[in-house]
Write a protein that holds these residues in place. Structure first.
Motif, short mmCIF file in Angstrom:
data_model
loop_
_atom_site.label_atom_id
_atom_site.label_comp_id
_atom_site.label_asym_id
_atom_site.label_seq_id
_atom_site.Cartn_x
_atom_site.Cartn_y
_atom_site.Cartn_z
N VAL A 180 0.88 -1.25 0.03
CA VAL A 180 0.03 0.26 -0.07
C VAL A 180 0.87 1.14 -0.03
O VAL A 180 1.84 1.16 0.72
N PHE A 181 0.71 2.09 -1.12
CA PHE A 181 1.47 3.29 -1.26
C PHE A 181 0.39 4.42 -1.14
O PHE A 181 -0.63 4.64 -1.85
N VAL A 182 0.68 5.30 0.11
CA VAL A 182 -0.22 6.42 0.01
C VAL A 182 0.60 7.81 0.01
O VAL A 182 1.36 7.82 0.85
N SER A 183 0.32 8.43 -0.96
CA SER A 183 1.23 9.77 -1.13
C SER A 183 -0.07 10.70 -2.01
O SER A 183 -1.16 10.39 -2.51
N CYS A 208 -2.02 1.89 -5.15
CA CYS A 208 -1.72 3.21 -4.77
C CYS A 208 -2.75 4.15 -4.52
O CYS A 208 -3.83 4.46 -5.38
N LEU A 209 -2.78 5.09 -3.41
CA LEU A 209 -3.78 5.75 -3.10
C LEU A 209 -3.46 7.23 -3.07
O LEU A 209 -2.46 7.54 -2.28
N GLN A 210 -3.92 8.02 -3.82
CA GLN A 210 -3.38 9.56 -3.91
C GLN A 210 -4.47 10.23 -3.16
O GLN A 210 -5.61 10.23 -3.37
N ILE A 211 -3.73 10.88 -2.36
CA ILE A 211 -4.48 12.14 -1.50
C ILE A 211 -4.16 13.29 -1.70
O ILE A 211 -2.97 13.84 -1.89
N LEU A 212 -5.39 14.15 -2.13
CA LEU A 212 -5.04 15.57 -2.51
C LEU A 212 -6.07 16.39 -1.55
O LEU A 212 -7.16 15.95 -1.10
N HIS A 273 -8.36 10.03 -3.64
CA HIS A 273 -8.97 10.58 -2.34
C HIS A 273 -8.74 11.96 -1.87
O HIS A 273 -7.66 12.36 -1.93
N THR A 274 -9.77 12.96 -1.72
CA THR A 274 -9.61 14.04 -1.40
C THR A 274 -10.03 14.32 -0.11
O THR A 274 -11.05 13.75 0.50
N THR A 275 -9.42 15.17 0.66
CA THR A 275 -9.51 15.34 2.26
C THR A 275 -11.05 15.73 2.84
O THR A 275 -11.11 15.76 4.02
#
Length: 294
Positions: A180-183, A208-212, A273-275
């Protein structure tokens, strides 16, 4: 100048955040209906799985005579073997992850830590082994590992400054593990590609979970603006920020398309995903995505 008091104060501040993070992650994990995460196979184990008819080659010791007495056929009582796999996690804690466009929103790294720890809780409590990429924390089972993970997630690099953007860590990947890569994945794309290629070469599949932040998704800026990276390494001054919006959104779409394509060719899954959105929805996606990589 002695830096020890400064490092100690930072370390104590991080330690104070540990109980709230654990409580939040445990609560978030509790909102997810946890099914059987391990793959169910017949074998040695303590949990009953199913009965099946006797087959050629089965020994008499395998027959469940009580169940067989209820019918004209003979049955074998199969037990469950849950194959506990190793899941390796990398959480980006670079300065870019500290960004939050509004004080009512969590910054990206806090959301990443919450999601990763909640996911680790679900995985460990379903019998999996979870660890961190690199060599600091190998995969283990048990409640003690949850505490170790929480401590590591909160331990920013106290010994030096981090670059503006994070680089995925792919060292010590166990063959055929999951990851799991979270960035925010806003840094050097070639570094991301190299990490996923290295993992894929070892048979590692993951997500890969992209968080913006929502501002990074919509670019709401207008007029005079000074854009500065969280680490202070990059600065851009413009009198017409709204003129940059189309180009920025185009670049963002290109980056996300490239990430999706990279995940596709390496056997990974890409999530976004966005915060301002529910952490629960992102956790559900990550949990289900990992099951697909099993």
């Amino acid at each position: 100048m002695n830096a020890a008091p400064h490092l100690r104060s930072r370390a104590e501040a991080e330690a104070a955040r540990l109980p709230p993070l654990l409580a939040q992650a445990d609560h978030l994990a509790g909102t997810v209906l946890l099914g059987e995460h391990g793959r169910r196979r017949s074998g040695m184990g303590d949990d009953f799985w199913q009965y099946r008819p006797v087959q050629p080659g089965d020994s008499l010791r395998m027959i469940d005579w009580r169940r067989s007495a209820k019918s004209d056929a003979q049955f074998v009582r199969q037990r469950e073997w849950q194959v506990a796999q190793s899941i390796m996690m990398w959480i980006d804690t670079a300065p870019s992850m500290q960004f939050a466009s509004d004080p009512t929103l969590p910054n990206k790294v806090d959301r990443a830590r919450l999601l990763a720890l909640a996911l680790a809780i679900l995985l460990i409590r379903s019998g999996e082994r979870v660890g961190l990429t690199g060599t600091d924390l190998p995969p283990r089972r048990g409640e003690a590992q949850i505490l170790r993970l929480a401590e590591m997630f909160l331990r920013d690099d106290l010994d030096g400054e981090l670059p503006d953007y994070g680089t995925p860590e792919a060292r010590a990947m166990l063959p055929h593990a999951r990851a799991v890569f979270v960035s925010d994945f806003m840094g050097d794309f070639d570094a991301v590609a190299a990490a996923l290629a290295k993992a894929s070469d070892r048979g590692v599949r993951g997500v890969c979970l992209q968080i913006l932040d929502p501002a990074e998704e919509s670019f709401p800026y207008r007029g005079r603006a000074i854009f500065e990276s969280m680490g202070g390494g990059l600065t851009h001054d413009t009198k017409k920020a709204d003129d940059l919006k189309d180009r920025y959104l185009e670049r963002l779409a290109e980056r996300q398309a490239a990430l999706k394509d990279l995940c596709r060719v390496t056997g990974w899954l890409y999530g976004y995903h966005t915060t301002q959105h529910s952490a629960q929805s992102a956790l559900l996606w990550a949990h289900r995505a990992l099951e697909k990589r099993a």
